[in-house]
Motif scaffolding. Structure first.
Motif, mmCIF file in Angstrom:
data_model
loop_
_atom_site.group_PDB
_atom_site.id
_atom_site.type_symbol
_atom_site.label_atom_id
_atom_site.label_comp_id
_atom_site.label_asym_id
_atom_site.label_seq_id
_atom_site.Cartn_x
_atom_site.Cartn_y
_atom_site.Cartn_z
ATOM 1 N N VAL A 90 -52.006 18.406 -47.389
ATOM 2 C CA VAL A 90 -51.811 19.711 -46.755
ATOM 3 C C VAL A 90 -51.403 20.743 -47.798
ATOM 4 C CG1 VAL A 90 -51.189 18.596 -44.584
ATOM 5 C CG2 VAL A 90 -49.394 19.233 -46.191
ATOM 6 N N LEU A 91 -51.578 22.007 -47.441
ATOM 7 C CA LEU A 91 -51.309 23.080 -48.401
ATOM 8 C C LEU A 91 -49.813 23.324 -48.588
ATOM 9 C CD1 LEU A 91 -54.001 25.692 -47.282
ATOM 10 C CD2 LEU A 91 -54.174 23.918 -49.036
ATOM 11 N N GLU A 92 -49.021 23.048 -47.550
ATOM 12 C CA GLU A 92 -47.630 23.485 -47.564
ATOM 13 C C GLU A 92 -46.693 22.531 -48.293
ATOM 14 O OE1 GLU A 92 -49.437 23.076 -44.845
ATOM 15 O OE2 GLU A 92 -49.892 25.124 -44.182
ATOM 16 N N THR A 93 -46.991 21.238 -48.298
ATOM 17 C CA THR A 93 -46.078 20.259 -48.886
ATOM 18 C C THR A 93 -46.854 19.288 -49.770
ATOM 19 O OG1 THR A 93 -46.330 18.782 -46.969
ATOM 20 C CG2 THR A 93 -44.513 20.363 -46.916
ATOM 21 N N ASP A 94 -46.126 18.599 -50.640
ATOM 22 C CA ASP A 94 -46.759 17.623 -51.521
ATOM 23 C C ASP A 94 -47.337 16.462 -50.716
ATOM 24 O OD1 ASP A 94 -46.036 19.108 -53.694
ATOM 25 O OD2 ASP A 94 -44.260 17.917 -54.192
ATOM 26 N N GLY A 95 -48.483 15.960 -51.179
ATOM 27 C CA GLY A 95 -49.069 14.778 -50.576
ATOM 28 C C GLY A 95 -48.531 13.522 -51.243
ATOM 29 N N ARG A 108 -60.700 37.444 -53.052
ATOM 30 C CA ARG A 108 -59.777 38.066 -52.108
ATOM 31 C C ARG A 108 -58.648 37.119 -51.720
ATOM 32 N NH1 ARG A 108 -64.026 40.085 -47.724
ATOM 33 N NH2 ARG A 108 -64.947 38.094 -48.370
ATOM 34 N N SER A 109 -58.870 35.834 -51.884
ATOM 35 C CA SER A 109 -57.816 34.858 -51.601
ATOM 36 C C SER A 109 -58.044 33.626 -52.464
ATOM 37 C CB SER A 109 -57.817 34.457 -50.118
ATOM 38 O OG SER A 109 -59.047 33.848 -49.766
ATOM 39 N N VAL A 110 -56.978 32.928 -52.766
ATOM 40 C CA VAL A 110 -57.041 31.710 -53.556
ATOM 41 C C VAL A 110 -56.336 30.603 -52.777
ATOM 42 C CG1 VAL A 110 -56.387 30.571 -55.708
ATOM 43 C CG2 VAL A 110 -57.083 32.974 -55.731
ATOM 44 N N VAL A 111 -57.025 29.504 -52.573
ATOM 45 C CA VAL A 111 -56.451 28.376 -51.845
ATOM 46 C C VAL A 111 -56.100 27.289 -52.846
ATOM 47 C CG1 VAL A 111 -56.828 26.635 -50.062
ATOM 48 C CG2 VAL A 111 -57.827 28.915 -49.812
ATOM 49 N N THR A 112 -54.837 26.905 -52.875
ATOM 50 C CA THR A 112 -54.392 25.842 -53.782
ATOM 51 C C THR A 112 -53.617 24.801 -52.977
ATOM 52 O OG1 THR A 112 -52.332 27.014 -54.277
ATOM 53 C CG2 THR A 112 -54.207 27.417 -55.733
ATOM 54 N N GLU A 125 -61.466 27.740 -40.859
ATOM 55 C CA GLU A 125 -61.334 29.083 -41.420
ATOM 56 C C GLU A 125 -59.993 29.270 -42.123
ATOM 57 O OE1 GLU A 125 -63.385 31.730 -41.650
ATOM 58 O OE2 GLU A 125 -65.039 30.527 -40.851
ATOM 59 N N ASN A 126 -58.951 28.609 -41.610
ATOM 60 C CA ASN A 126 -57.608 28.728 -42.193
ATOM 61 C C ASN A 126 -57.328 27.664 -43.253
ATOM 62 O OD1 ASN A 126 -56.933 30.943 -40.539
ATOM 63 N ND2 ASN A 126 -56.307 29.585 -38.875
ATOM 64 N N PHE A 127 -58.347 26.863 -43.578
ATOM 65 C CA PHE A 127 -58.223 25.785 -44.573
ATOM 66 C C PHE A 127 -57.198 24.734 -44.160
ATOM 67 C CE2 PHE A 127 -59.656 29.576 -46.875
ATOM 68 C CZ PHE A 127 -60.855 29.107 -47.407
ATOM 69 N N THR A 132 -60.815 19.158 -23.149
ATOM 70 C CA THR A 132 -60.543 18.987 -24.585
ATOM 71 C C THR A 132 -61.832 19.067 -25.378
ATOM 72 O OG1 THR A 132 -58.619 17.587 -24.119
ATOM 73 C CG2 THR A 132 -59.560 17.460 -26.331
ATOM 74 N N LEU A 133 -62.875 18.404 -24.890
ATOM 75 C CA LEU A 133 -64.160 18.407 -25.579
ATOM 76 C C LEU A 133 -64.771 19.801 -25.604
ATOM 77 C CD1 LEU A 133 -66.203 16.515 -26.944
ATOM 78 C CD2 LEU A 133 -67.266 16.175 -24.705
ATOM 79 N N GLN A 134 -64.606 20.537 -24.524
ATOM 80 C CA GLN A 134 -65.127 21.902 -24.452
ATOM 81 C C GLN A 134 -64.421 22.829 -25.438
ATOM 82 O OE1 GLN A 134 -64.309 24.010 -20.733
ATOM 83 N NE2 GLN A 134 -66.313 24.979 -20.835
ATOM 84 N N ASP A 135 -63.119 22.668 -25.585
ATOM 85 C CA ASP A 135 -62.324 23.551 -26.445
ATOM 86 C C ASP A 135 -62.367 23.151 -27.923
ATOM 87 O OD1 ASP A 135 -61.592 24.905 -24.169
ATOM 88 O OD2 ASP A 135 -59.641 23.918 -23.984
ATOM 89 N N LEU A 136 -62.775 21.913 -28.195
ATOM 90 C CA LEU A 136 -62.665 21.374 -29.553
ATOM 91 C C LEU A 136 -63.398 22.202 -30.614
ATOM 92 C CD1 LEU A 136 -61.441 19.053 -31.200
ATOM 93 C CD2 LEU A 136 -63.535 17.756 -30.785
ATOM 94 N N PRO A 137 -64.666 22.602 -30.421
ATOM 95 C CA PRO A 137 -65.335 23.364 -31.485
ATOM 96 C C PRO A 137 -64.612 24.653 -31.854
ATOM 97 C CG PRO A 137 -66.949 22.528 -29.927
ATOM 98 C CD PRO A 137 -65.601 22.267 -29.321
ATOM 99 N N GLY A 138 -64.081 25.355 -30.860
ATOM 100 C CA GLY A 138 -63.365 26.595 -31.149
ATOM 101 C C GLY A 138 -62.092 26.354 -31.934
ATOM 102 N N LEU A 139 -61.326 25.322 -31.548
ATOM 103 C CA LEU A 139 -60.097 24.991 -32.274
ATOM 104 C C LEU A 139 -60.407 24.579 -33.716
ATOM 105 C CD1 LEU A 139 -58.129 22.902 -29.613
ATOM 106 C CD2 LEU A 139 -57.472 25.125 -30.544
ATOM 107 N N VAL A 140 -61.399 23.718 -33.854
ATOM 108 C CA VAL A 140 -61.765 23.223 -35.178
ATOM 109 C C VAL A 140 -62.271 24.351 -36.066
ATOM 110 C CG1 VAL A 140 -63.482 21.806 -36.363
ATOM 111 C CG2 VAL A 140 -62.159 20.841 -34.485
ATOM 112 N N ASP A 141 -63.028 25.264 -35.496
ATOM 113 C CA ASP A 141 -63.538 26.397 -36.267
ATOM 114 C C ASP A 141 -62.386 27.223 -36.840
ATOM 115 O OD1 ASP A 141 -65.540 28.215 -37.263
ATOM 116 O OD2 ASP A 141 -65.065 29.556 -35.600
ATOM 117 N N GLN A 142 -61.350 27.473 -36.038
ATOM 118 C CA GLN A 142 -60.194 28.228 -36.518
ATOM 119 C C GLN A 142 -59.488 27.481 -37.652
ATOM 120 O OE1 GLN A 142 -57.661 28.986 -33.153
ATOM 121 N NE2 GLN A 142 -59.036 30.504 -32.250
ATOM 122 N N HIS A 143 -59.357 26.184 -37.508
ATOM 123 C CA HIS A 143 -58.672 25.407 -38.541
ATOM 124 C C HIS A 143 -59.476 25.365 -39.843
ATOM 125 C CE1 HIS A 143 -55.675 24.444 -35.698
ATOM 126 N NE2 HIS A 143 -56.307 23.471 -35.077
#
Length: 258
Positions: free
Chosen positions: A55-60, A9-13, A140-142, A127-138
């Motif tokens: 990163v996905l958007e620009t050359d490393g 359904r999606s391809v990550v490159t 998921e978005n690769f 920050t510590l309380q919010d960190l797992p939720g933020l990291v989980d989203q990132h």
């Protein structure tokens, strides 16, 4: 499709990797042997750098100088430095996971007259309380580089928290000892949560980190990172538990090779 399988359904490159801002070329010889770099930086260290800068958007852009700078700053300095502070026998003579004082660091800022916690300290817990939720989203978005950025920012806050309160300068009164224990508890909770969240990126190194904190393998799930008892004034099951016996340096500071 010929095999009867549904197409992805999606391809990550990822983008291209450059070598010191130039395209890698066999004719130029500006290539990198990954097996050699694994021996030099460890698999976890090399993976950390590649995921932070690939990163996905620009050359490393790869260079050994960049690898040294990033790994020394983030792994040896930021995480390793905080761990060393928390486990120093001068600050933690019993070598156990320290207790948290809800009287000196109440759940709500200003709710108790004898509180020693500042607004910046509560920002760290937020920050510590919010960190797992933020990291989980990132994840998921690769956007793995954002996982690493958010986590390192939290660890930097914890380093600032320890530096701000200087537990090594506190006296021997009961309140001083409780506050020193609370400072170490918050710092070690930051390391515990960060270690769990970074396991997909650095499984070996984070296993050592969590083991050094005395965190059992059954306590390293994502749900464990989301549960920070001191945020609710609860006691943690690992408080008072003996720390791990691996007393070696978590990540050795790297030296530039001639």
């Amino acid at each position: 499709m010929a095999a009867g399988l549904d197409p992805p359904r999606s391809v990550v490159t990822h983008s291209h990797w450059l070598m010191e801002s130039q395209k890698m070329s066999k004719s130029k010889g500006n290539v990198v042997d990954p097996f050699d770099r694994i021996q030099r930086y460890s698999a976890d260290g090399l993976r950390y750098f590649l995921l932070k800068h690939g990163v996905l958007e620009t050359d490393g852009d790869y260079s050994d100088e960049k690898v040294l700078k990033v790994l020394n700053a983030d792994l040896a300095g930021n995480i390793g430095g905080l761990l060393n502070r928390c486990l120093a026998t001068s600050l933690n003579p019993t070598q156990t996971f320290p207790a948290f004082s809800v009287d000196l660091f109440p759940v709500h800022h200003g709710s108790k007259s004898n509180s020693l916690a500042t607004e910046d300290d509560y920002r760290l817990l937020k920050t510590l309380q919010d960190l797992p939720g933020l990291v989980d989203q990132h994840y998921e978005n690769f956007h793995i580089y954002k996982v690493l950025e958010e986590t390192m920012l939290c660890v930097k806050q914890a380093n600032g928290f320890v530096q701000r309160h200087k537990p090594w300068k506190l006296g021997n009164t009961p309140q001083d000892q409780q506050w020193a224990s609370t400072i170490l508890h918050v710092a070690m909770e930051t390391l515990r949560v960060s270690g769990i969240l970074l396991q997909p990126v650095m499984p070996t190194l984070m296993s050592r980190l969590l083991g050094r904190l005395g965190i059992k393998e059954t306590e390293r799930l994502w749900s464990n990172a989301e549960d920070v008892p001191c945020l609710e004034g609860r006691g943690a099951g690992y408080v008072g538990r003996s720390l791990g016996t691996d007393a070696g340096v978590l990540f050795q500071r790297l030296q530039k090779e001639n």
